[in-house]
Design a protein around this motif. Structure first.
Motif, PDB file in Angstrom:
ATOM      1  N   GLU A  11      -3.848   7.136  -5.670  1.00  8.58           N
ATOM      2  CA  GLU A  11      -3.948   7.217  -4.208  1.00  8.58           C
ATOM      3  C   GLU A  11      -5.196   6.492  -3.702  1.00  8.58           C
ATOM      4  OE1 GLU A  11      -1.814   8.432  -1.902  1.00  8.58           O
ATOM      5  OE2 GLU A  11      -0.404   8.805  -3.515  1.00  8.58           O
ATOM      6  N   VAL A  12      -6.319   6.677  -4.373  1.00  9.12           N
ATOM      7  CA  VAL A  12      -7.554   5.990  -3.976  1.00  9.12           C
ATOM      8  C   VAL A  12      -7.362   4.482  -4.116  1.00  9.12           C
ATOM      9  CG1 VAL A  12      -9.970   5.613  -4.621  1.00  9.12           C
ATOM     10  CG2 VAL A  12      -9.076   7.928  -4.472  1.00  9.12           C
ATOM     11  N   TYR A  13      -6.737   4.047  -5.204  1.00  2.74           N
ATOM     12  CA  TYR A  13      -6.453   2.627  -5.399  1.00  2.74           C
ATOM     13  C   TYR A  13      -5.549   2.091  -4.281  1.00  2.74           C
ATOM     14  CZ  TYR A  13      -4.498  -1.627  -7.366  1.00  2.74           C
ATOM     15  OH  TYR A  13      -4.087  -2.920  -7.534  1.00  2.74           O
ATOM     16  N   ALA A  14      -4.553   2.868  -3.883  1.00  4.48           N
ATOM     17  CA  ALA A  14      -3.631   2.428  -2.831  1.00  4.48           C
ATOM     18  C   ALA A  14      -4.358   2.274  -1.500  1.00  4.48           C
ATOM     19  CB  ALA A  14      -2.481   3.417  -2.688  1.00  4.48           C
ATOM     20  N   ILE A  15      -5.320   3.135  -1.245  1.00  4.21           N
ATOM     21  CA  ILE A  15      -6.069   3.041   0.010  1.00  4.21           C
ATOM     22  C   ILE A  15      -6.981   1.812  -0.007  1.00  4.21           C
ATOM     23  CG2 ILE A  15      -7.869   4.165   1.384  1.00  4.21           C
ATOM     24  CD1 ILE A  15      -6.540   6.838   0.560  1.00  4.21           C
ATOM     25  N   LEU A  16      -7.598   1.544  -1.149  1.00  2.91           N
ATOM     26  CA  LEU A  16      -8.536   0.425  -1.243  1.00  2.91           C
ATOM     27  C   LEU A  16      -7.854  -0.914  -1.502  1.00  2.91           C
ATOM     28  CD1 LEU A  16     -11.357   2.112  -3.336  1.00  2.91           C
ATOM     29  CD2 LEU A  16     -11.268   1.756  -0.868  1.00  2.91           C
ATOM     30  N   ASN A  42       0.828  -1.206   0.000  1.00  3.88           N
ATOM     31  CA  ASN A  42       0.000   0.000   0.000  1.00  3.88           C
ATOM     32  C   ASN A  42       0.866   1.262   0.000  1.00  3.88           C
ATOM     33  OD1 ASN A  42      -1.712  -2.148   1.699  1.00  3.88           O
ATOM     34  ND2 ASN A  42      -3.101  -0.767   0.642  1.00  3.88           N
ATOM     35  N   TYR A  43       1.887   1.256   0.828  1.00  2.00           N
ATOM     36  CA  TYR A  43       2.746   2.430   0.916  1.00  2.00           C
ATOM     37  C   TYR A  43       3.534   2.663  -0.368  1.00  2.00           C
ATOM     38  CZ  TYR A  43       1.627   2.820   5.847  1.00  2.00           C
ATOM     39  OH  TYR A  43       0.953   2.981   7.018  1.00  2.00           O
ATOM     40  N   LYS A  44       3.948   1.581  -1.027  1.00  2.00           N
ATOM     41  CA  LYS A  44       4.666   1.733  -2.302  1.00  2.00           C
ATOM     42  C   LYS A  44       3.760   2.388  -3.343  1.00  2.00           C
ATOM     43  CE  LYS A  44       7.923  -2.100  -1.940  1.00  2.00           C
ATOM     44  NZ  LYS A  44       8.320  -3.406  -2.504  1.00  2.00           N
ATOM     45  N   VAL A  45       2.522   1.917  -3.430  1.00  2.00           N
ATOM     46  CA  VAL A  45       1.582   2.485  -4.407  1.00  2.00           C
ATOM     47  C   VAL A  45       1.263   3.936  -4.043  1.00  2.00           C
ATOM     48  CG1 VAL A  45      -0.701   2.230  -5.447  1.00  2.00           C
ATOM     49  CG2 VAL A  45       0.658   0.218  -4.968  1.00  2.00           C
TER      50      VAL A  45
END
Length: 91
Positions: free
Chosen positions: A76-81, A23-26
């Motif tokens: 960012e939304v993708y990384a959160i989800l 998640n943090y990488k994305v």
């Protein structure tokens, strides 16, 4: 007996993080894309306020940079989800 079980459950909840390394990488990739968009949007001004510089309306500042910023927000939304444990939960 029930108290020990609740204690173990509380310890498990405390030690787990919501986001994983993936998640943090994305998220960092998304922040980089947003930053690149704002960098491309900058400039184009004139040193003399009485002189108009048409460079402010070029394709890079009007189309490319805002598109990169919006794509970065989408990342960012993708990384959160994103659920990095999806494969582990399926097995």
């Amino acid at each position: 007996m029930g108290e020990q079980k609740r204690k173990k459950q509380n310890e498990l909840h405390r030690s787990s993080f919501i986001f994983k390394k993936k998640n943090y990488k994305v998220m960092l990739i998304g922040l980089g894309v947003i930053a690149l968009g704002f960098i491309l949007m900058s400039g184009g001004g004139s040193d003399n306020p009485n002189v108009f510089n048409p460079e402010i309306y070029n394709w890079r500042r009007i189309r490319l940079a805002p598109a990169l910023v919006l794509i970065g927000f989408g990342i960012e939304v993708y990384a959160i989800l994103l659920n990095p444990d999806k494969k582990k939960n399926a097995n």
